[in-house]
Design a protein around this motif. Sequence first.
Motif, PDB file in Angstrom:
ATOM      1  N   SER A 103       2.884  22.923   9.453  1.00 17.10           N
ATOM      2  CA  SER A 103       4.328  23.100   9.603  1.00 17.10           C
ATOM      3  C   SER A 103       4.725  24.474   9.088  1.00 17.10           C
ATOM      4  N   PHE A 104       5.967  24.874   9.386  1.00 16.85           N
ATOM      5  CA  PHE A 104       6.437  26.182   8.944  1.00 16.85           C
ATOM      6  C   PHE A 104       6.560  26.255   7.426  1.00 16.85           C
ATOM      7  N   LYS A 105       6.539  25.101   6.736  1.00 16.95           N
ATOM      8  CA  LYS A 105       6.728  25.076   5.284  1.00 16.95           C
ATOM      9  C   LYS A 105       5.663  25.886   4.524  1.00 16.95           C
ATOM     10  N   ASP A 106       4.498  26.105   5.133  1.00 12.72           N
ATOM     11  CA  ASP A 106       3.486  26.917   4.449  1.00 12.72           C
ATOM     12  C   ASP A 106       3.992  28.335   4.188  1.00 12.72           C
ATOM     13  N   GLY A 114       8.910  15.637   3.625  1.00 14.00           N
ATOM     14  CA  GLY A 114       7.545  15.309   4.053  1.00 14.00           C
ATOM     15  C   GLY A 114       6.647  16.514   4.180  1.00 14.00           C
ATOM     16  N   ASN A 115       7.026  17.440   5.049  1.00  8.63           N
ATOM     17  CA  ASN A 115       6.159  18.598   5.267  1.00  8.63           C
ATOM     18  C   ASN A 115       6.041  19.494   4.031  1.00  8.63           C
ATOM     19  N   LEU A 116       7.139  19.635   3.299  1.00  4.42           N
ATOM     20  CA  LEU A 116       7.097  20.502   2.123  1.00  4.42           C
ATOM     21  C   LEU A 116       6.149  19.931   1.068  1.00  4.42           C
ATOM     22  N   ILE A 161      16.672  27.296  16.525  1.00  6.56           N
ATOM     23  CA  ILE A 161      16.023  27.013  15.240  1.00  6.56           C
ATOM     24  C   ILE A 161      16.481  25.639  14.731  1.00  6.56           C
ATOM     25  N   PRO A 162      15.538  24.780  14.300  1.00  4.87           N
ATOM     26  CA  PRO A 162      15.967  23.486  13.756  1.00  4.87           C
ATOM     27  C   PRO A 162      16.650  23.673  12.398  1.00  4.87           C
ATOM     28  N   VAL A 163      17.568  22.775  12.077  1.00  2.61           N
ATOM     29  CA  VAL A 163      18.330  22.884  10.824  1.00  2.61           C
ATOM     30  C   VAL A 163      18.190  21.596  10.011  1.00  2.61           C
ATOM     31  N   ALA A 164      17.591  21.729   8.818  1.00  3.22           N
ATOM     32  CA  ALA A 164      17.613  20.624   7.841  1.00  3.22           C
ATOM     33  C   ALA A 164      18.555  21.058   6.725  1.00  3.22           C
ATOM     34  N   SER A 165      18.017  21.831   5.741  1.00  6.80           N
ATOM     35  CA  SER A 165      18.920  22.403   4.725  1.00  6.80           C
ATOM     36  C   SER A 165      19.617  23.636   5.274  1.00  6.80           C
ATOM     37  N   GLY A 166      19.050  24.219   6.348  1.00  6.05           N
ATOM     38  CA  GLY A 166      19.605  25.435   6.942  1.00  6.05           C
ATOM     39  C   GLY A 166      18.981  26.708   6.400  1.00  6.05           C
ATOM     40  N   SER A 167      18.089  26.580   5.430  1.00  8.81           N
ATOM     41  CA  SER A 167      17.489  27.770   4.811  1.00  8.81           C
ATOM     42  C   SER A 167      16.747  28.625   5.841  1.00  8.81           C
ATOM     43  N   GLN A 168      15.904  27.966   6.632  1.00  6.50           N
ATOM     44  CA  GLN A 168      15.104  28.708   7.609  1.00  6.50           C
ATOM     45  C   GLN A 168      15.980  29.543   8.550  1.00  6.50           C
ATOM     46  N   LEU A 169      17.028  28.934   9.069  1.00  6.31           N
ATOM     47  CA  LEU A 169      17.883  29.638  10.022  1.00  6.31           C
ATOM     48  C   LEU A 169      18.547  30.856   9.370  1.00  6.31           C
ATOM     49  N   LYS A 177      12.695  12.800  10.752  1.00  3.70           N
ATOM     50  CA  LYS A 177      12.822  12.672   9.298  1.00  3.70           C
ATOM     51  C   LYS A 177      12.697  14.013   8.581  1.00  3.70           C
ATOM     52  N   SER A 178      11.936  14.942   9.142  1.00  2.00           N
ATOM     53  CA  SER A 178      11.799  16.239   8.459  1.00  2.00           C
ATOM     54  C   SER A 178      13.097  17.034   8.489  1.00  2.00           C
ATOM     55  N   LEU A 179      14.045  16.615   9.347  1.00  2.00           N
ATOM     56  CA  LEU A 179      15.353  17.286   9.390  1.00  2.00           C
ATOM     57  C   LEU A 179      16.456  16.435   8.758  1.00  2.00           C
ATOM     58  N   ALA A 180      16.055  15.315   8.143  1.00  2.00           N
ATOM     59  CA  ALA A 180      17.054  14.346   7.686  1.00  2.00           C
ATOM     60  C   ALA A 180      17.628  14.721   6.312  1.00  2.00           C
ATOM     61  N   ALA A 222       4.450  18.699  19.631  1.00  2.00           N
ATOM     62  CA  ALA A 222       5.379  18.973  18.533  1.00  2.00           C
ATOM     63  C   ALA A 222       5.720  17.709  17.776  1.00  2.00           C
ATOM     64  N   GLU A 223       6.058  17.872  16.514  1.00  2.00           N
ATOM     65  CA  GLU A 223       6.602  16.726  15.774  1.00  2.00           C
ATOM     66  C   GLU A 223       8.064  16.535  16.183  1.00  2.00           C
ATOM     67  N   THR A 224       8.691  15.517  15.625  1.00  2.00           N
ATOM     68  CA  THR A 224      10.065  15.193  16.024  1.00  2.00           C
ATOM     69  C   THR A 224      11.020  16.380  15.832  1.00  2.00           C
ATOM     70  N   ALA A 225      10.797  17.191  14.790  1.00  2.00           N
ATOM     71  CA  ALA A 225      11.678  18.356  14.588  1.00  2.00           C
ATOM     72  C   ALA A 225      11.570  19.313  15.777  1.00  2.00           C
ATOM     73  N   GLY A 226      10.353  19.476  16.308  1.00  2.00           N
ATOM     74  CA  GLY A 226      10.157  20.318  17.497  1.00  2.00           C
ATOM     75  C   GLY A 226      10.843  19.701  18.707  1.00  2.00           C
ATOM     76  N   ASN A 241       8.899  25.816  17.338  1.00  2.00           N
ATOM     77  CA  ASN A 241       8.313  24.512  17.032  1.00  2.00           C
ATOM     78  C   ASN A 241       7.784  24.573  15.607  1.00  2.00           C
ATOM     79  N   THR A 242       8.439  23.824  14.708  1.00  2.00           N
ATOM     80  CA  THR A 242       8.138  23.970  13.285  1.00  2.00           C
ATOM     81  C   THR A 242       7.082  23.008  12.761  1.00  2.00           C
ATOM     82  N   GLY A 243       6.629  22.045  13.580  1.00  2.00           N
ATOM     83  CA  GLY A 243       5.676  21.083  13.033  1.00  2.00           C
ATOM     84  C   GLY A 243       4.809  20.416  14.094  1.00  2.00           C
TER      85      GLY A 243
HETATM   86  C1  LIG Z   1      11.793  21.563   6.572  1.00  2.00           C
HETATM   87  C2  LIG Z   1      11.652  21.610   8.034  1.00  2.00           C
HETATM   88  C3  LIG Z   1      12.614  22.240   8.861  1.00  2.00           C
HETATM   89  C4  LIG Z   1      13.931  22.807   8.398  1.00  2.00           C
HETATM   90  O1  LIG Z   1      13.975  23.525   7.259  1.00  2.00           O
HETATM   91  P1  LIG Z   1      15.294  24.017   6.524  1.00  2.00           P
HETATM   92  O2  LIG Z   1      14.913  25.369   6.072  1.00  2.00           O
HETATM   93  O3  LIG Z   1      15.496  23.077   5.374  1.00  2.00           O
HETATM   94  O4  LIG Z   1      16.454  24.007   7.467  1.00  2.00           O
HETATM   95  C5  LIG Z   1      12.344  22.299  10.204  1.00  2.00           C
HETATM   96  N1  LIG Z   1      11.241  21.758  10.736  1.00  2.00           N
HETATM   97  C6  LIG Z   1      10.322  21.138   9.995  1.00  2.00           C
HETATM   98  C7  LIG Z   1       9.124  20.547  10.674  1.00  2.00           C
HETATM   99  C8  LIG Z   1      10.480  21.051   8.615  1.00  2.00           C
HETATM  100  O5  LIG Z   1       9.542  20.430   7.885  1.00  2.00           O
END
Ligand SMILES: *Cc1c(COP(=O)(O)O)cnc(C)c1O
Length: 431
Positions: A126-129, A153-155, A255-263, A318-321, A365-369, A395-397
């Motif tokens: 995942s992009f978390k690395d 999960g991914n983090l 770009i997917p948004v969970a906390s929004g940090s990546q975007l 769930k990774s975006l939840a 892709a995982e569900t976030a993708g 595609n982040t995961g």
């Molecule tokens: C954490 C995560 C994101 C989103 O990250 P944020 O920086 O918190 O918005 C997107 N995709 C995947 C697969 C993630 O694990």
Amino acid sequence: MAVQTAASTTDTTTVDLGPAAALSCRECGERFALGPIFACELCFGPLEVAYDFPVGDPEGLRKKIESGPENVWRYAPLLPVPADVASKPNLNPGWTQLVKADNLARELGVTGRLYVKDDSGNPTHSFKDRVVAQAVEAARAFGYTTLSCSSTGNLAGAVGAAAARAGLRSCVFIPHDLEQAKVVTAAVYGGELVAIEGTYDDVNRFCSELIGDPLGEGWGFTNVNLRPYYGEGSKTLAYEICEQLGWEIPDQIVIPVASGSQLTKIDKGLQELIKLGLVADKPYKIFGAQATGCSPVSTAFKAGHDVVRPQKPDTIAKSLAIGNPADGPYVLDIARRTGGAVEDVDDAAVVEAISLLARTEGIFAETAGGVTLGVTKKLIENGQLDPTLTTVAINTGDGLKTLDAVADRARPTATIKPNLDAFRAAGLATD
Ligand SMILES: *Cc1c(COP(=O)(O)O)cnc(C)c1O
């Protein structure tokens, strides 16, 4: 620049944090010395890393980057880490494929260039690395001995693996109801994994309490007290996309948004490339993607609100939840400033999009993708995304972590006896 380590107040050794100059408040702009702090002392706003960049020689900088390693450390001159990081054990993520998705483009009616930046190719898929690679170096610099996080999960997996490689202890926290693959890939690296009976937002609140308590002393939480450094890792996505396009900013990025940090950090990375003269200045649009079952930011965007109202997540993504996203308001600002949007799709569309990407481009892709691709499709259909321009969807995961999402539609076409008659009867031969 050199800073004092802050994990121990009696320790006076200094560490080198590369080109990072200070921490600055994203709300009031106040500057602070680099250290393991994350909130402004004046207004409690979030802090981010500010730089003294080597301006004036874009050609030299570009050459230096291009001759660097094929991982995130090729951008070390733009990251807040010690210069000798490459000699220390690190998972060295990044430099993932930018796939020109012509089959997908045809299906979606895109006549411009469409790319998928496939971050499932990272060490823990995942992009978390990327963000953890920065956090690990910050943790080392500040003298933390335990690496921790609150995770969807991914983090948790990325922290577990990075800590194992770096020789640090890890203790990570997840909601109790994650996919089995996320639990296994977080636990397998041998660190402590604690499941909390609650949502991600409960886990995050718990971690904030732990940081303020003696129980959490000496702990570096990648996405809490190390968040300013952690976040910088996402800039490498922007750097790589532009470098892989021949040092050019794409017109549109989804770009997917969970906390929004990546975007927010991808936008920061693009602004830095422009400032440094590594790419030509041009307009670009940033689009955020959420699942309808956890869509606090897209709901606010569509209602024209500046405030993001928390939601209780209910989605397979769930990774975006994250129901109460820390960077939500900044995502709204960036989408509006660049002329982009924040949109959401329901779980059925997520599953459809996972299948579409797999069958057109061979990317699982995982569900976030699935969320990102589903939103890309929706934005094209509703006219917000211009199909004649250059678009990058991230595609982040990896789909192997969320098998259940597609398990009942991805099954054997036929189950037969091992003989030619049986195969002929199945009607699968080309004639
Ligand atoms: C954490 C995560 C994101 C989103 O990250 P944020 O920086 O918190 O918005 C997107 N995709 C995947 C697969 C993630 O694990």
